[in-house]
Design a protein around this motif. Structure first.
Motif, PDB file in Angstrom:
ATOM      1  N   ILE A 229       0.815  -1.210   0.000  1.00 40.76           N
ATOM      2  CA  ILE A 229       0.000   0.000   0.000  1.00 40.76           C
ATOM      3  C   ILE A 229       0.846   1.256   0.000  1.00 40.76           C
ATOM      4  O   ILE A 229       1.735   1.418   0.817  1.00 40.76           O
ATOM      5  N   GLU A 230       0.568   2.156  -0.907  1.00 45.12           N
ATOM      6  CA  GLU A 230       1.252   3.440  -0.890  1.00 45.12           C
ATOM      7  C   GLU A 230       0.209   4.530  -1.046  1.00 45.12           C
ATOM      8  O   GLU A 230      -0.436   4.644  -2.065  1.00 45.12           O
ATOM      9  N   GLY A 231       0.082   5.333  -0.034  1.00 47.76           N
ATOM     10  CA  GLY A 231      -0.928   6.390  -0.074  1.00 47.76           C
ATOM     11  C   GLY A 231      -2.298   5.768  -0.286  1.00 47.76           C
ATOM     12  O   GLY A 231      -3.221   6.391  -0.777  1.00 47.76           O
TER      13      GLY A 231
ATOM     14  N   PRO B 247      -0.942   1.073   7.708  1.00 51.32           N
ATOM     15  CA  PRO B 247      -1.083   2.492   7.363  1.00 51.32           C
ATOM     16  C   PRO B 247      -2.429   3.104   7.771  1.00 51.32           C
ATOM     17  O   PRO B 247      -2.469   4.133   8.456  1.00 51.32           O
ATOM     18  N   THR B 248      -3.522   2.466   7.400  1.00 49.13           N
ATOM     19  CA  THR B 248      -4.827   3.042   7.717  1.00 49.13           C
ATOM     20  C   THR B 248      -5.001   3.120   9.216  1.00 49.13           C
ATOM     21  O   THR B 248      -5.572   4.058   9.768  1.00 49.13           O
TER      22      THR B 248
ATOM     23  N   ASN C 137      -4.650   8.350  14.862  1.00 51.67           N
ATOM     24  CA  ASN C 137      -4.215   9.728  15.042  1.00 51.67           C
ATOM     25  C   ASN C 137      -2.715   9.835  15.266  1.00 51.67           C
ATOM     26  O   ASN C 137      -2.232  10.797  15.855  1.00 51.67           O
ATOM     27  N   MET C 138      -1.984   8.825  14.798  1.00 45.74           N
ATOM     28  CA  MET C 138      -0.540   8.833  14.989  1.00 45.74           C
ATOM     29  C   MET C 138       0.161   9.605  13.898  1.00 45.74           C
ATOM     30  O   MET C 138       1.165  10.258  14.127  1.00 45.74           O
ATOM     31  N   LEU C 139      -0.313   9.445  12.679  1.00 47.40           N
ATOM     32  CA  LEU C 139       0.309  10.163  11.574  1.00 47.40           C
ATOM     33  C   LEU C 139      -0.731  10.402  10.517  1.00 47.40           C
ATOM     34  O   LEU C 139      -1.865   9.943  10.606  1.00 47.40           O
ATOM     35  N   ASP C 140      -0.337  11.148   9.504  1.00 48.68           N
ATOM     36  CA  ASP C 140      -1.225  11.322   8.371  1.00 48.68           C
ATOM     37  C   ASP C 140      -0.400  11.250   7.100  1.00 48.68           C
ATOM     38  O   ASP C 140       0.795  11.532   7.109  1.00 48.68           O
ATOM     39  N   TYR C 141      -1.064  10.864   6.051  1.00 45.45           N
ATOM     40  CA  TYR C 141      -0.423  10.865   4.744  1.00 45.45           C
ATOM     41  C   TYR C 141      -0.225  12.290   4.285  1.00 45.45           C
ATOM     42  O   TYR C 141      -0.911  13.207   4.737  1.00 45.45           O
ATOM     43  N   TYR C 142       0.699  12.474   3.349  1.00 42.10           N
ATOM     44  CA  TYR C 142       1.090  13.819   2.965  1.00 42.10           C
ATOM     45  C   TYR C 142       1.086  13.913   1.450  1.00 42.10           C
ATOM     46  O   TYR C 142       1.226  12.896   0.763  1.00 42.10           O
TER      47      TYR C 142
ATOM     48  N   TYR D 112       5.388  11.544   5.466  1.00 39.19           N
ATOM     49  CA  TYR D 112       4.261  11.416   6.387  1.00 39.19           C
ATOM     50  C   TYR D 112       4.342  12.498   7.450  1.00 39.19           C
ATOM     51  O   TYR D 112       5.426  12.958   7.791  1.00 39.19           O
ATOM     52  N   ILE D 113       3.191  12.863   7.957  1.00 41.12           N
ATOM     53  CA  ILE D 113       3.138  13.854   9.031  1.00 41.12           C
ATOM     54  C   ILE D 113       3.182  13.116  10.366  1.00 41.12           C
ATOM     55  O   ILE D 113       2.359  12.229  10.602  1.00 41.12           O
ATOM     56  N   LEU D 114       4.129  13.443  11.210  1.00 43.67           N
ATOM     57  CA  LEU D 114       4.136  12.875  12.558  1.00 43.67           C
ATOM     58  C   LEU D 114       3.252  13.741  13.428  1.00 43.67           C
ATOM     59  O   LEU D 114       3.599  14.882  13.744  1.00 43.67           O
ATOM     60  N   LYS D 115       2.105  13.222  13.793  1.00 39.91           N
ATOM     61  CA  LYS D 115       1.187  13.985  14.628  1.00 39.91           C
ATOM     62  C   LYS D 115       1.665  13.934  16.093  1.00 39.91           C
ATOM     63  O   LYS D 115       2.572  13.169  16.429  1.00 39.91           O
TER      64      LYS D 115
END
Lengths: 706, 706
Positions: free
Chosen positions: B201-203, B218-219, B225-230, B236-239
């Motif tokens: 899986i990519e994005g 990933p999902t 709420n750990m990270l989000d795709y960018y 990736y966004i480190l939340k």
């Protein structure tokens, strides 16, 4: 030239050095002289020499002819005047590469004796007339900064003359005449040209002796072990000294913002072109400076990807995604990261670097009132970083429309002041972005209003503080002796040096003293003081004193046999040289109090200096003279952009009529201070703006700035 | 399709939903079901549905035809098998962009009802036969995850059939037959194909219901709420959730390395091409992944500049400059920064990202002995980060020649184990670079030996730990309910939820309970526990329980009227669900102890699991079956590279004879463990390598890995 060859060369012209000294290296001329004198083998009286290598502007394809200037330490050398005299354009201090190429030496080792048959005809040699005509003895490096020879002025001249060829001769210049002549004609331009000499250095070095804080912060930073130049221009290495201050700032600021409910996070450094360019006003401010990645490995990317110059546009698409309800507000995120702004003009360590470290906070609120409060809370945290942590006074205020953040609603700022240049410096900013970025055509960040269910676009703030703070601190508190950091924010706040160890000291006594130093360091660490015992072998106490002074450690503690017997240590303050024996009992508390005193003394001094230089001006004819007198100017201002532009134009032109190459030194508006109680209240439609004579609105600070 | 249109469509085929529910959103099917049931308006019994959208491999110029798979929640769907059946190549979960394009919906809202006249003929619809033949009622999203309809299997079939055209029909598949048939023939390949589905899986997104940890980290990261795709792929966004763990690691590790005399510093992210390429072996390892900046603003740079993939070559020219004497040794610098490795294959959050955060330590020593000691000291600090902070067991050892750091002398490593995939994962490495980088033809870093004055090239180490650690922690401790972080390292370690508030509760009682929660949070914070009182209005306690469980907060504390009366709180452990009332007196100590118990229980469970899966193998025929059984294999190994290559080749081929598209799942050597006491001692020239039958040298771990 190896030392043997050098000796032969000297002998050829019948030169016998009066003494040779090994190891008396330091970048401070006064200290160097002291150290040489203390060595015992130096002549009873002697003077110092400085050697600068300049490079004139040269076509890229041509080989440059460096200019070697040899002058007495106290002679004022002005690259502009030298260039004019020699008919050479834009003399700049030469890069280290050029030094290596021509002299195979590093900057600390170049001296008159570095000139030899192999390089003399490839350079232009300029000798201070007052050296050859002097009867003094001069201290000269012999191709290594650890070796010093003592020669007469005549010897130096002979040595150089011996190298002359039919075409290439030594130029003797009367520097005193050179420096006084234009000074009389245009007093203002002289200081500008001098400043510029310092400001223009990029990857450049000035030769060892005589690094003056006013002229040459860059070299001075390097000497103080704070940073180093880097092979990519405009980028600098933050060495532990300066990075540790950044860590202190991080730690303090993190605690404070977490109290406000801000959370740290990390967004990628890359921004796609389409996202970056979403906000036109905003990107207009940054696009000339954006660095683009276009290739990975050997493949071209389908689309170039930007490295963030700031993260508004990178973050806000996700704010739109994450903020679904008023319950998700306020959203308060902060990042500690580095950003890239590829400025092409004059990079300067700390102040203007292509990559820099900062924190950027980005918050979203339901109401303007909430956003307003936070803008000021953060600005006050920044004030505490400067005033309480770094002992640097700042003036908080609001930016004019012209100077506010691109794309924001209003910008609050802290303005600092650098006494040696008389310039203002923007220290940190906290912006209210209003609802500009949240609009539907922008990032479309909204919630349903909990009261009336209407679509409510969020109010946003962004705020940032960068490693520039370290540069400001050092420029404010540094002196010719080194960075002179404020007490709490040097890599070490106290250094302990064992003293009084002589040839007669027994091993046991030596161990006792060293142990006492170690113990003291441990005790102080337990009290939360960043102490270090300097037990390095092979260095004299004097060398260590100088070393730590240069590095700006605020407090030195000495322990010798006498102190040991009395269970005390001799404290020496970096800021004022005051010495005091203090008992080892309860030392943690004593030192802590002493450091706090040093800190508040430093702040008080700097504050006094700043306050004295903020002058109230109500007539235009006083405006430029005040700037020239290194002042920040407060005027009752009309608050119109046309007048602001006009002030910059007129104060720039007035200041430097003679020198077309000087940087624009026109005064910019710095801020409208929140506190204007020290100035005469403005009377509506009575008080006039001194620049345009329209009605004055606010007391506003103007100044030359970084 | 708006809701009104949907209702009309349903009416057209005479479908009347038996109930409509609003707001019962969660990513866990079991919880979702519970929540629906609890809502009261759901039918007495019903089943769940899952909807996946796949994209087959399509020529770049062609428009893809997405495959919509609608199945019962518990039906096993295997993309490989579906693809084979439909004769489509390489089905992959579709990207979010594709979902938007075809359905104008986000991943949480796609359901059978998202198919409409406008999109049906552009996709391929596959329906689980067991739905249409079932008499159950099914819960179905109605184009919004907050709206749920209840339909019979027949209704769903009718709805879809109504959309059929002359050319495009619904495909009904017997998934049970599909999943059991190949399973019997090749038991190994099934699990590999399933793993691959997850790994590829990519994005991509998997549709709301039924996110299984094994398949789709990933999902699951996003939901938690750990990270989000960018928007830039592979970034990736480190939340705050994950970044706060990174901060914990930083803080602990900084304290430890400073004790060892390491200093933090910062080097620029840019590296010039010539410097980057100085070490050939080293750069060979990295050059395919280097990102190049070639443009700034609108100007092309004269030379492309690399973004650091690691900083050896950026730092060591300055080591050569700074290290002038043995007294400058050891030099120990560390940086916390981000590096960029533009990998083109399968980015994965935390594990394989194009930009990642890490620390990189770089040290120089006078002797090999000193360097050796430090390599192991640092490795042990890394072990403590994993085992003590993150409760993740690791095996320390040394890498084989083939797997060591490019350009180094030897590499020590920690190897972790992911139970759900049965794969090993490199957790952190500490390298001895030997004298390779200090050689004259490289960076030429030497000092005069203090003993004999000889030229002594320095011994160097480099060592790094990255945000991958967070991914490993979560993969080890997560479950279907969420990340299940270990006690000390979630954003909050304890969350306090007010309970028992009903319609009859007075405002005063409610305030009392909320205040008690706030007070408890404050008390716990004073004891250094990261506690949070969740006083959000408008959410039920059940919603909050689920929310915090998903986020992996290890301990929940409930306070209701009953608890208040008894001056107690009900503690609920995240890891095992155990509930216990605990008195509020002395609560700081009690909770601290409880968190420590949770932490050690988590570690003990993971360690037991790891230990059970490290199997001793002495015959080749046991090797691949052990891998297939999700084991790490220890063999008495000959330590030759040819054999290592051979093992990879043979274990890869053996594992997946049927599927040529599967990723190479050959076993790599993971490490030669320092501690081999648990295995039968190797008898020189008696014990043989099971792979090649040569003399065995060391017990070595092999495994499939990330």
């Amino acid at each position: 030239m190896a030392t043997n060859d050098l000796v032969q060369s000297l002998e050829k012209v019948s030169i016998k050095p009066s003494a040779t000294i090994i190891h008396a290296e330091t970048s401070s001329p006064a200290r160097w002289k002291d150290a040489l004198t203390a060595s015992g083998s130096a002549p009873a009286s002697f003077e110092l020499i400085k050697t600068f290598i300049y490079k004139p502007k040269t076509a890229k394809t041509a080989t440059p002819v460096p200019v070697v200037v040899i002058a007495r330490e106290e002679t004022e050398t002005n690259s502009g005047a030298i260039g004019k005299k020699l008919n050479l354009k834009e003399l700049r201090l030469a890069s280290e590469d050029l030094l290596t190429e021509f002299f195979s030496l590093d900057k600390n080792s170049v001296s008159p004796l570095s000139l030899s048959e192999s390089n003399f005809s490839r350079v232009l040699t300029v000798l201070d007339q007052s050296i050859s005509s002097s009867s003094s003895t001069f201290a000269v490096h012999a191709n290594s900064s650890s070796q010093t020879l003592f020669l007469s002025g005549k010897d130096i001249e002979s040595y150089l003359k011996k190298l002359e060829t039919a075409d290439v001769k030594v130029q003797e210049l009367d520097f005193q005449a050179l420096s006084t002549a234009p000074a009389a004609a245009a007093p203002a331009s002289k200081s500008v040209a001098k400043e510029k000499e310092g400001a223009k250095i990029e990857g450049a070095v000035q030769i060892a002796i005589g690094v003056k804080k006013e002229l040459d912060f860059p070299t001075w930073y390097t000497n103080a072990n704070m940073l180093d130049y880097y092979s990519v221009s405009g980028c600098y290495i933050l060495k532990p000294w300066s990075y540790s201050i950044w860590e202190e700032i991080q730690s303090w600021f993190n605690t404070e913002i977490k109290e406000l409910g801000v959370q740290n996070s990390y967004f990628p450094m890359f921004v796609s072109q389409s996202v970056l360019e979403r906000e036109k006003d905003h990107i207009e401010g940054f696009s000339p400076e954006v660095a683009w990645v276009t290739r990975a490995g050997s493949s071209d990317l389908e689309e170039p990807i930007a490295i963030r110059p700031t993260s508004e546009t990178a973050m806000y698409p996700y704010y739109a995604k994450w903020i679904r309800s008023h319950r998700d507000l306020p959203l308060k995120l902060n990042q500690w990261n580095s950003v890239v702004r590829w400025e092409f003009k004059n990079p300067q360590p700390f102040l203007r670097t292509r990559e820099f470290l900062w924190q950027e906070g980005h918050t979203a609120h339901l109401t303007k009132a909430e956003a307003d409060v936070e803008v000021r809370q953060i600005l006050d945290l920044y004030r505490q970083v400067y005033e309480d942590l770094l002992a640097v006074p700042v003036i908080p205020g609001i930016k004019t429309e012209k100077e506010k953040f691109a794309g924001g609603l209003y910008t609050t700022t802290l303005e600092g002041y650098i006494p040696t240049s008389g310039r203002g410096i923007q220290a940190a900013t906290s912006h209210c972005l209003g609802q500009n970025f949240s609009q539907p055509e922008m990032f479309n960040i909204f919630v349903e209003d909990p009261n009336d269910g209407s679509k409510s676009y969020v109010w946003q703030n962004s705020w940032g503080l960068s490693t520039r703070a370290i540069g400001v601190m050092v420029m404010v508190h540094g002196d010719n002796q080194g960075p002179g950091a404020s007490s709490a924010r040097s890599e070490h706040s106290g250094v302990i040096v064992p003293c009084g160890i002589t040839a007669k000291t027994t091993d046991e006594q030596r161990a006792q003293i060293n142990n006492a130093c170690e113990d003291l360091a441990k005790t102080l660490k337990k009290s939360g003081i960043r102490a270090k015992a300097d037990l390095r072998d092979g260095y004299t106490p004097g060398y260590k004193f100088n070393d730590w002074e240069q590095k700006g450690v605020p407090l030195r503690l000495e322990i010798g046999p006498h102190d040991l017997a009395k269970q005390q240590t001799l404290s020496v303050r970096r800021d004022n040289g005051v010495k005091n024996p203090i008992p080892l009992a309860n030392i943690g508390q004593t030192v802590d109090a002493l450091l706090k005193t040093i800190q508040s003394d430093l702040f008080a001094r700097a504050k006094e200096q700043y306050d004295a230089r903020v002058v109230e001006v109500t007539k235009w004819e006083d405006f430029v003279p005040a700037l020239d007198n290194k002042c920040i100017v407060a005027i009752p201002w009309c608050h119109t952009e046309a007048c602001e532009d006009d002030i910059k134009e007129r104060s720039g032109r007035a200041a430097e009529p003679q020198d077309e190459r000087a940087p624009s030194a026109g005064a910019k508006s710095l801020c409208i201070p929140f506190d204007h109680s020290r100035w005469t209240p403005i009377e509506p439609s009575k008080t006039k703006c001194p620049a345009c004579n329209m009605d004055a609105k606010h007391w506003t600070l103007f100044g030359r700035s970084y």
